[in-house]
Scaffold this motif. Sequence first.
Motif, PDB file in Angstrom:
ATOM      1  N   PHE A  54      -7.035 -14.107  90.660  1.00 47.96           N
ATOM      2  CA  PHE A  54      -7.865 -15.303  90.772  1.00 47.96           C
ATOM      3  C   PHE A  54      -9.209 -14.969  91.405  1.00 47.96           C
ATOM      4  O   PHE A  54      -9.265 -14.427  92.507  1.00 47.96           O
ATOM      5  CB  PHE A  54      -7.094 -16.314  91.638  1.00 47.96           C
ATOM      6  N   PHE A  71     -12.331 -16.594  93.061  1.00 51.17           N
ATOM      7  CA  PHE A  71     -12.653 -17.881  93.687  1.00 51.17           C
ATOM      8  C   PHE A  71     -13.990 -18.453  93.200  1.00 51.17           C
ATOM      9  O   PHE A  71     -14.915 -17.714  92.886  1.00 51.17           O
ATOM     10  CB  PHE A  71     -12.782 -17.704  95.203  1.00 51.17           C
ATOM     11  N   VAL A 106     -15.100 -15.286  99.343  1.00 48.53           N
ATOM     12  CA  VAL A 106     -14.980 -15.186 100.794  1.00 48.53           C
ATOM     13  C   VAL A 106     -15.744 -13.965 101.287  1.00 48.53           C
ATOM     14  O   VAL A 106     -15.807 -12.955 100.604  1.00 48.53           O
ATOM     15  CB  VAL A 106     -13.483 -15.032 101.151  1.00 48.53           C
ATOM     16  N   ARG A 107     -16.312 -14.080 102.476  1.00 49.17           N
ATOM     17  CA  ARG A 107     -16.999 -12.932 103.081  1.00 49.17           C
ATOM     18  C   ARG A 107     -16.146 -12.359 104.213  1.00 49.17           C
ATOM     19  O   ARG A 107     -15.381 -13.090 104.839  1.00 49.17           O
ATOM     20  CB  ARG A 107     -18.349 -13.361 103.653  1.00 49.17           C
ATOM     21  N   PHE A 108     -16.291 -11.062 104.455  1.00 52.51           N
ATOM     22  CA  PHE A 108     -15.504 -10.381 105.496  1.00 52.51           C
ATOM     23  C   PHE A 108     -16.425  -9.528 106.345  1.00 52.51           C
ATOM     24  O   PHE A 108     -17.238  -8.784 105.799  1.00 52.51           O
ATOM     25  CB  PHE A 108     -14.494  -9.424 104.864  1.00 52.51           C
ATOM     26  N   LYS A 109     -16.252  -9.592 107.646  1.00 48.00           N
ATOM     27  CA  LYS A 109     -16.993  -8.672 108.511  1.00 48.00           C
ATOM     28  C   LYS A 109     -16.253  -7.342 108.511  1.00 48.00           C
ATOM     29  O   LYS A 109     -15.067  -7.297 108.772  1.00 48.00           O
ATOM     30  CB  LYS A 109     -17.030  -9.196 109.948  1.00 48.00           C
ATOM     31  N   GLY A 110     -16.974  -6.276 108.192  1.00 48.18           N
ATOM     32  CA  GLY A 110     -16.391  -4.940 108.364  1.00 48.18           C
ATOM     33  C   GLY A 110     -15.570  -4.427 107.191  1.00 48.18           C
ATOM     34  O   GLY A 110     -15.143  -3.290 107.217  1.00 48.18           O
ATOM     35  N   ILE A 111     -15.327  -5.242 106.160  1.00 45.86           N
ATOM     36  CA  ILE A 111     -14.607  -4.713 104.987  1.00 45.86           C
ATOM     37  C   ILE A 111     -15.635  -4.374 103.911  1.00 45.86           C
ATOM     38  O   ILE A 111     -16.476  -5.195 103.568  1.00 45.86           O
ATOM     39  CB  ILE A 111     -13.551  -5.719 104.478  1.00 45.86           C
ATOM     40  N   LYS A 112     -15.540  -3.138 103.423  1.00 45.27           N
ATOM     41  CA  LYS A 112     -16.537  -2.680 102.459  1.00 45.27           C
ATOM     42  C   LYS A 112     -16.146  -3.043 101.032  1.00 45.27           C
ATOM     43  O   LYS A 112     -14.974  -3.248 100.730  1.00 45.27           O
ATOM     44  CB  LYS A 112     -16.707  -1.162 102.575  1.00 45.27           C
ATOM     45  N   ASP A 172     -13.494  -0.875  99.803  1.00 47.36           N
ATOM     46  CA  ASP A 172     -12.162  -1.249 100.311  1.00 47.36           C
ATOM     47  C   ASP A 172     -11.557  -2.348  99.445  1.00 47.36           C
ATOM     48  O   ASP A 172     -10.392  -2.298  99.064  1.00 47.36           O
ATOM     49  CB  ASP A 172     -12.250  -1.801 101.752  1.00 47.36           C
ATOM     50  N   LEU A 173     -12.368  -3.344  99.169  1.00 52.45           N
ATOM     51  CA  LEU A 173     -11.871  -4.523  98.453  1.00 52.45           C
ATOM     52  C   LEU A 173     -11.441  -4.153  97.030  1.00 52.45           C
ATOM     53  O   LEU A 173     -10.405  -4.591  96.543  1.00 52.45           O
ATOM     54  CB  LEU A 173     -12.987  -5.578  98.428  1.00 52.45           C
ATOM     55  N   LEU A 183      -8.226  -2.206  97.242  1.00 55.56           N
ATOM     56  CA  LEU A 183      -7.097  -3.107  97.513  1.00 55.56           C
ATOM     57  C   LEU A 183      -6.697  -3.829  96.233  1.00 55.56           C
ATOM     58  O   LEU A 183      -5.520  -3.980  95.929  1.00 55.56           O
ATOM     59  CB  LEU A 183      -7.473  -4.138  98.587  1.00 55.56           C
ATOM     60  N   ALA A 184      -7.718  -4.262  95.486  1.00 51.13           N
ATOM     61  CA  ALA A 184      -7.462  -4.998  94.255  1.00 51.13           C
ATOM     62  C   ALA A 184      -6.740  -4.115  93.244  1.00 51.13           C
ATOM     63  O   ALA A 184      -5.778  -4.539  92.600  1.00 51.13           O
ATOM     64  CB  ALA A 184      -8.772  -5.517  93.670  1.00 51.13           C
ATOM     65  N   GLU A 200     -16.709 -10.442  93.433  1.00 52.59           N
ATOM     66  CA  GLU A 200     -15.476 -11.213  93.261  1.00 52.59           C
ATOM     67  C   GLU A 200     -14.908 -10.978  91.853  1.00 52.59           C
ATOM     68  O   GLU A 200     -13.702 -10.761  91.686  1.00 52.59           O
ATOM     69  CB  GLU A 200     -15.788 -12.702  93.478  1.00 52.59           C
ATOM     70  N   THR A 218     -13.339  -7.550  91.527  1.00 58.03           N
ATOM     71  CA  THR A 218     -12.002  -7.375  92.113  1.00 58.03           C
ATOM     72  C   THR A 218     -10.927  -7.812  91.117  1.00 58.03           C
ATOM     73  O   THR A 218      -9.874  -7.193  91.032  1.00 58.03           O
ATOM     74  CB  THR A 218     -11.802  -8.151  93.448  1.00 58.03           C
TER      75      THR A 218
END
Lengths: 306, 241
Positions: free
Chosen positions: B84, B86, B90-96, B99-100, B103-104, B146, B149
């Motif tokens: 999905f 969005f 969403v935003r994240f502090k410190g996640i590159k 990384d995302l 993870l995906a 987004e 991912t």
Amino acid sequence: MLDEIQKRLLEEVADLHEVPEGAYNIRANGTMAARNTTANIDIISKEDKSGIDIKIKDGTKKQSVHIPVVLSQSGMKEMVYNDFYIGEDCDVTIIAGCGIHNSGSQDAQHDGIHRFFVGKNSKVKYVEKHYGAGDGSGKRILNPGTEVYQQENSYMEMEMVQIKGVDSTYRMNKAELAKGATLIVHERLMTHGEQDAISVYQVVLNGENASTDIISRSVARDTSKQKFEACITGNNLCHGHAECDAIIMDKARVIAVPQLDANNVDAELVHEAAIGKIAGDQLIKLMTLGLTEEEAEEWIINGFLK
Amino acid sequence: MLELKNVSFTVSEENDTRTIINNLSLTVDDNKFIVITGPNGGGKSTLAKLIMGVKPVTSGKIYFNGIDITDMSITERAKLGVSFAFQQPVRFKGIKVLDLIRLAAGKKLSVADACEYLSKVGLCAREYINREVNDSLSGGELKRIEIATVLARGTKLSIFDEPEAGIDLWSFQNLIQVFEDMRTSIQGSVLIISHQERILNIADEIVVIRNGQVAEQGSKDAILPKLLGTSSAISPCEKLL
Ligand SMILES: Nc1ncnc2c1ncn2[C@@H]1O[C@H](COP(=O)(O)OP(=O)(O)OP(=O)(O)O)[C@@H](O)[C@H]1O
Ligand SMILES: [Mg+2]
């Protein structure tokens, strides 16, 4: 010589795998384990009390001093005074840090006061990491204090990190800045279990155009407690900014206390504090990528404290 | 592939309840490219969240490849093969970004492979791969990451909520190409929520959601001409006249 546990502590607090380059003083269980001085950096043991004087000559550039402390003996308590005299026009990195491994039932405690006298136009980077390990019931206690006296146009950056294993910390940091001096502080803290951490910053901006930026990011888990106090006094045309950004989890408690004291119409002082749980939409996004809720939490916290 | 049976979603307001999705049934077949459209506030994003498990249904059942997923967590649905993007990323502090995307993908992709996904959504990979997914990214950049991912996940069902929002005109054509390629590469179904005619144009099937219900459903050729120039394209103020 250092044993394996002490070596591991050294890796954690100072990223040291071997004897560092440049000047260093390694303290293990209350005694000096190794020391090296250089042409520009002298290290002298104090005569009247426990601790060292570090003297850095004018114009010393691109040099570093490592002064890690490791404690691996249960029941050990020490109070250490280290004074740094940094000359004019220097550019140096100071890496301190304390690792405690306590596998006994008695408390192990290291208290230290670091004083910095930073000369005109000098640039100093100070890194301090705390780490606790060992599964004894005795507590791992660290009470570090810093006092910073910055002369004209000096620049100091302090990085304070405590991520794991320290049961109780009371950190008192004071600074006085002369004309054109800048102090930047980055604090990163994580507490868990029943840990307790207090950090207090008292920065006095005396000189014209003195400035400070104090940034704290912390995570409090389980039933741990944290208190962050930032007091900035502006006695001249100056800029002060303090920011506390905390994630609270489980049954933890976080207190942020701002205090701004402006004594001059041109003093600009700002304080920001935000405390809250992990944002739900961040968890949801990572879960839609297939992470469990716990894995998602770990990623968010690790990122936040990076 | 996906079947919703008599799904409702209500929220309680003060001393009242409000029905947002109302006894909705919908079937999405294998290897289909479906575009969901309809008036603002009609319930499209809510429907997507019910499918992903971000919100729980009040009543009804959801089946994915024959498995009842109605009571499954987001993580379980994700692992079964639902993803999905969005509407508001969403935003994240410190996640590159790297990384995302890793993870995906669910595996430690090489930097080069991760860059592939960014290039597909029109981002110069080298500039973005090591950036944090934080406030410093623009809205359009965040939206593309987004989408990347979801591409990296490569699941059997991919849901995009208004992927075109905030994407500049020049990149829009490439984005459409990305969706076209997707249908062949994943051998699964793609569900896109969109208000854009150019996206509606590449649909196999169009579903119109209005007042929490399926107002219309059919092939693009049957539905699209009806949508253009009918009441659903007219603003509420004009309707009042
Ligand atoms: N938690 C909630 N509480 C109250 N109302 C809600 C809640 N969530 C959604 N709604 C309402 O439900 C309706 C449907 O919202 P939804 O976001 O699904 O619409 P949408 O079709 O995606 O619209 P858009 O085209 O503007 O994106 C809206 O009227 C919205 O205000
Ligand atoms: Mg929507």
